[in-house]
Every structure is written in structure tokens, then in C-alpha cells.
Enzyme design. Structure first.
Site, PDB file in Angstrom:
ATOM      1  N   ASP A   7       0.862  -1.188   0.000  1.00 30.04           N
ATOM      2  CA  ASP A   7       0.000   0.000   0.000  1.00 30.04           C
ATOM      3  C   ASP A   7       0.896   1.235   0.000  1.00 30.04           C
ATOM      4  O   ASP A   7       2.079   1.156   0.364  1.00 30.04           O
ATOM      5  CB  ASP A   7      -0.911   0.026   1.241  1.00 30.04           C
ATOM      6  CG  ASP A   7      -1.869   1.227   1.222  1.00 30.04           C
ATOM      7  OD1 ASP A   7      -2.534   1.443   0.191  1.00 30.04           O
ATOM      8  OD2 ASP A   7      -1.931   1.969   2.218  1.00 30.04           O
ATOM      9  N   SER A   8       0.314   2.365  -0.396  1.00 36.12           N
ATOM     10  CA  SER A   8       1.071   3.614  -0.349  1.00 36.12           C
ATOM     11  C   SER A   8       1.449   3.956   1.096  1.00 36.12           C
ATOM     12  O   SER A   8       2.418   4.681   1.320  1.00 36.12           O
ATOM     13  CB  SER A   8       0.219   4.738  -0.931  1.00 36.12           C
ATOM     14  OG  SER A   8      -0.978   4.839  -0.187  1.00 36.12           O
ATOM     15  N   CYS A  70      -4.223  -1.363  -2.303  1.00 38.05           N
ATOM     16  CA  CYS A  70      -4.369   0.077  -2.474  1.00 38.05           C
ATOM     17  C   CYS A  70      -5.211   0.262  -3.728  1.00 38.05           C
ATOM     18  O   CYS A  70      -4.831  -0.196  -4.810  1.00 38.05           O
ATOM     19  CB  CYS A  70      -2.983   0.696  -2.658  1.00 38.05           C
ATOM     20  SG  CYS A  70      -3.003   2.442  -3.084  1.00 38.05           S
ATOM     21  N   ASN A  71      -6.348   0.905  -3.562  1.00 34.00           N
ATOM     22  CA  ASN A  71      -7.233   1.105  -4.713  1.00 34.00           C
ATOM     23  C   ASN A  71      -6.599   2.001  -5.757  1.00 34.00           C
ATOM     24  O   ASN A  71      -6.764   1.793  -6.956  1.00 34.00           O
ATOM     25  CB  ASN A  71      -8.551   1.724  -4.254  1.00 34.00           C
ATOM     26  CG  ASN A  71      -9.392   0.751  -3.472  1.00 34.00           C
ATOM     27  OD1 ASN A  71     -10.211   0.047  -4.019  1.00 34.00           O
ATOM     28  ND2 ASN A  71      -9.157   0.661  -2.163  1.00 34.00           N
ATOM     29  N   GLU A 158      -3.728   9.517   8.084  1.00 31.83           N
ATOM     30  CA  GLU A 158      -2.270   9.396   8.227  1.00 31.83           C
ATOM     31  C   GLU A 158      -1.766  10.311   9.349  1.00 31.83           C
ATOM     32  O   GLU A 158      -0.737  10.041   9.962  1.00 31.83           O
ATOM     33  CB  GLU A 158      -1.562   9.713   6.902  1.00 31.83           C
ATOM     34  CG  GLU A 158      -1.888   8.728   5.779  1.00 31.83           C
ATOM     35  CD  GLU A 158      -0.840   7.629   5.564  1.00 31.83           C
ATOM     36  OE1 GLU A 158       0.345   7.903   5.749  1.00 31.83           O
ATOM     37  OE2 GLU A 158      -1.235   6.495   5.215  1.00 31.83           O
ATOM     38  N   CYS A 192     -11.181   2.767  -0.657  1.00 30.64           N
ATOM     39  CA  CYS A 192      -9.811   3.141  -0.279  1.00 30.64           C
ATOM     40  C   CYS A 192      -9.529   2.394   1.003  1.00 30.64           C
ATOM     41  O   CYS A 192     -10.353   2.398   1.927  1.00 30.64           O
ATOM     42  CB  CYS A 192      -9.704   4.644  -0.054  1.00 30.64           C
ATOM     43  SG  CYS A 192      -8.130   5.136   0.700  1.00 30.64           S
ATOM     44  N   HIS A 194      -7.695   2.925   3.422  1.00 25.75           N
ATOM     45  CA  HIS A 194      -7.586   3.716   4.655  1.00 25.75           C
ATOM     46  C   HIS A 194      -8.949   3.910   5.340  1.00 25.75           C
ATOM     47  O   HIS A 194      -9.014   4.082   6.550  1.00 25.75           O
ATOM     48  CB  HIS A 194      -7.042   5.111   4.344  1.00 25.75           C
ATOM     49  CG  HIS A 194      -5.568   5.201   4.174  1.00 25.75           C
ATOM     50  ND1 HIS A 194      -4.907   4.595   3.134  1.00 25.75           N
ATOM     51  CD2 HIS A 194      -4.612   5.822   4.917  1.00 25.75           C
ATOM     52  CE1 HIS A 194      -3.606   4.871   3.227  1.00 25.75           C
ATOM     53  NE2 HIS A 194      -3.409   5.602   4.300  1.00 25.75           N
TER      54      HIS A 194
HETATM   55  N1  DGL Z   1      -5.076   3.416   0.678  1.00 28.31           N
HETATM   56  C1  DGL Z   1      -4.941   3.809  -0.681  1.00 28.31           C
HETATM   57  C2  DGL Z   1      -6.158   3.356  -1.478  1.00 28.31           C
HETATM   58  O1  DGL Z   1      -6.719   2.349  -1.191  1.00 28.31           O
HETATM   59  C3  DGL Z   1      -4.672   5.225  -1.025  1.00 28.31           C
HETATM   60  C4  DGL Z   1      -4.120   6.148  -0.068  1.00 28.31           C
HETATM   61  C5  DGL Z   1      -3.338   7.209  -0.769  1.00 28.31           C
HETATM   62  O2  DGL Z   1      -3.915   8.194  -1.276  1.00 28.31           O
HETATM   63  O3  DGL Z   1      -2.124   7.036  -0.810  1.00 28.31           O
HETATM   64  O4  DGL Z   1      -6.567   3.974  -2.414  1.00 28.31           O
END
Ligand code: DGL
Length: 275
Positions: A7-8, A70-71, A158, A192, A194
């Protein structure tokens, strides 16, 4: 060989947790590119470059299968990696694959709606890619999919502010905007990884309406389980030690501290640099 989860940042930990609950016997590596997160507002080229660097690193560390938890990376980098990068590595004899989270989510969620109206909450990158509407159309062309970009949610999470009173304002803002555009939505996808951390506030924001809020962790875990059953060539080379190693491109101490919020336990983490 291991299963890599990328993931990011920290969001993929919500998926890793569900995967490890369902498939505890495998060995995992989690990689968070925290130094370069969030990805959600970045260009296609950057997201692809960063994601491919991370995937390559995970292959070098002995992963045979990488889940883009991570989407944003799934939406913007997965197709290029699958079509352009993996074939040459396979020709060299490597048994590898990379899977995303959007298709499995669309497969399951498309069967949950009664009204046929689905809402998708995601990062600007995921929304702009149109990946969710496209995948939902593949499942059932009559579905009505309305997306809402929530650019401030990942930074809030975050920064550890997702339980603060201030976060309520931004949760309501995006949910209200979405429901103003389509009030028939009965199924709301957290697109997402998160966003599950905002789940209590999101549920509160849709209270009194007949809306089911869906997080992806269990869906991705079930889909991986199914994939492994169908792909003996990969399943057969995965080791079963029940371990998990954590890597971050940020400081290990900072990752350890924040990962606590997601996992509710202390983990040992190693800092790495991606090229
Ligand atoms: N958690 C990531 C997702 O599922 C994205 C978070 C980010 O913007 O880095 O899209």
C-alpha cells in the site's frame, strides 16, 4: 516464497489483517511506501512508477504473489504491470502474479444492492480512473454507480486525526455531497483501504438511511483464498510459517507508532529505500 501486500501507506494494513485472519498459515511481507504517500492525488506516471518499484522490491524479497492493497495503485498501475511488466519476468521462468482490490470488490458488491444504486468513496486518483464504474458495468450493466472523491480523508487518517471531532465535518461533507447526487444509494463502498478507520463516523453520517457500508478487507481475503485454490502453481511454492515482516520507506519508528493505530499491537519494522 511469500505473499506481498503493498500500500502507499498504512491503509493496506486493514486488508493485511483480514487476509491473515483468513489465511494465517502463509508467510507475508507488508510494504508501505509511506515516504511518498498519499498516492491519491498523484499522476498516473508517478503512481505506476512507484507501484512497480515496490512490486519489484517485493519480488526480490521472495514474494511470488503481490496484492496491491491500495485502490489507487490498483486503478492506475495494475493493468500496465500485468500486461507490460509481468510477461517478460515470466518468460525468464519466474512464477509470479500481482492482484488488485477493485475487481473482487465489484464482483461481490454488485450482488449486494437492492436498489441497483451503488456509491463509491475513493481517492481522487481512483475516482478519476473510473475503474469502479467500469468494473461494476462488467458485472451488471444496469447498475447506477456514483463516485465521490474524498481527498482529505487519507491525510486525516495518516495524521492520526480520524477519531477527532474535526474529522466529523469532513466525513459529513463528502457523504452529503454523494447522497445529494443520488439518494437511492443503498450500498456504499469504501474504495480506499484507509477508510475503514473512519467506519464509525461514516456509519454515523448515514444513520437513519437504509445504506449498507462495505469495507474491502474480508472481500479481498476471500478472493485471495479462492485464487490460491485455483492456482496450484503459485500456492505450491508459498511457504507456511505464519510470519509477517513489515517494511516502510518512512522512518521505522514512525511506522511502528502509526501501525499501532491500525493493528492495535506493536510490530517490528524495517526501513528500506525504493530506487
Ligand atoms: N489506501 C490507498 C487506497 O486504497 C490510497 C491512499 C493514498 O492516497 O495514498 O486507495
Amino acid at each position: 516464497m511469500r505473499i506481498g501486500v503493498f500500500d502507499s501507506g498504512y491503509g493496506g494494513l486493514t486488508v493485511l489483517e483480514k487476509i491473515r485472519l483468513r489465511l494465517p498459515e502463509y508467510d507475508y511481507i507488508y510494504l508501505g511506501d509511506n515516504a511518498r504517500a498519499p498516492y491519491g492525488t498523484r499522476s498516473y506516471e508517478l503512481i505506476y512508477n512507484y507501484t512497480w518499484q515496490a512490486v519489484r522490491y517485493l519480488f526480490q524479497q521472495g514474494c511470488a504473489l503481490v496484492i496491491l492493497a491500495c485502490n489507487t495503485a490498483s486503478a492506475k498501475a495494475l493493468r500496465t504491470i500485468q500486461q507490460q511488466d509481468l510477461p517478460s519476468l515470466r518468460e525468464e521462468g519466474q512464477i509470479i502474479n500481482v492482484l488488485g482490490v477493485i475487481r473482487p470488490t465489484a464482483e461481490v458488491v454488485s450482488k449486494m444492492t437492492t436498489t441497483g444504486h451503488i456509491g463509491v468513496l475513493g481517492t481522487p486518483g481512483t475516482v478519476q480512473s473510473e475503474s469502479y464504474p467500469i468494473e461494476f458495468q462488467h458485472q451488471n450493466p444496469s447498475l447506477v454507480v456514483t463516485q465521490q472523491a474524498c481527498p482529505l480523508w487519507v491525510p486525516l487518517i495518516e495524521a492520526g486525526e480520524h477519531q477527532s471531532a474535526g474529522a466529523d465535518y469532513f466525513v459529513h461533507q463528502y457523504i452529503d455531497q454523494l447522497l445529494e447526487r443520488d439518494d437511492k444509494i443503498d450500498t456504499l463502498v469504501l474504495g480506499c483501504t484507509h477508510y475503514p478507520l473512519l467506519l464509525p463516523k461514516i456509519r454515523e453520517a448515514v444513520k437513519g438511511r437504509n445504506i449498507r457500508v462495505v469495507a474491502q478487507g474480508d472481500i479481498v481475503a476471500a478472493s485471495l483464498d479462492d485464487y490460491l485454490h485455483r492456482h496450484g502453481e503459485i500456492n505450491g511454492i508459498l511457504t507456511r510459517g505464519g510470519t509477517c515482516r513489515f517494511f516502510t520507506t518512512e522512518s521505522a519508528a514512525r511506522f511502528r507508532e502509526s501501525a499501532n493505530i491500525f493493528l492495535r499491537r506493536t510490530i517490528s519494522v524495517q526501513h528500506i529505500d525504493l530506487p
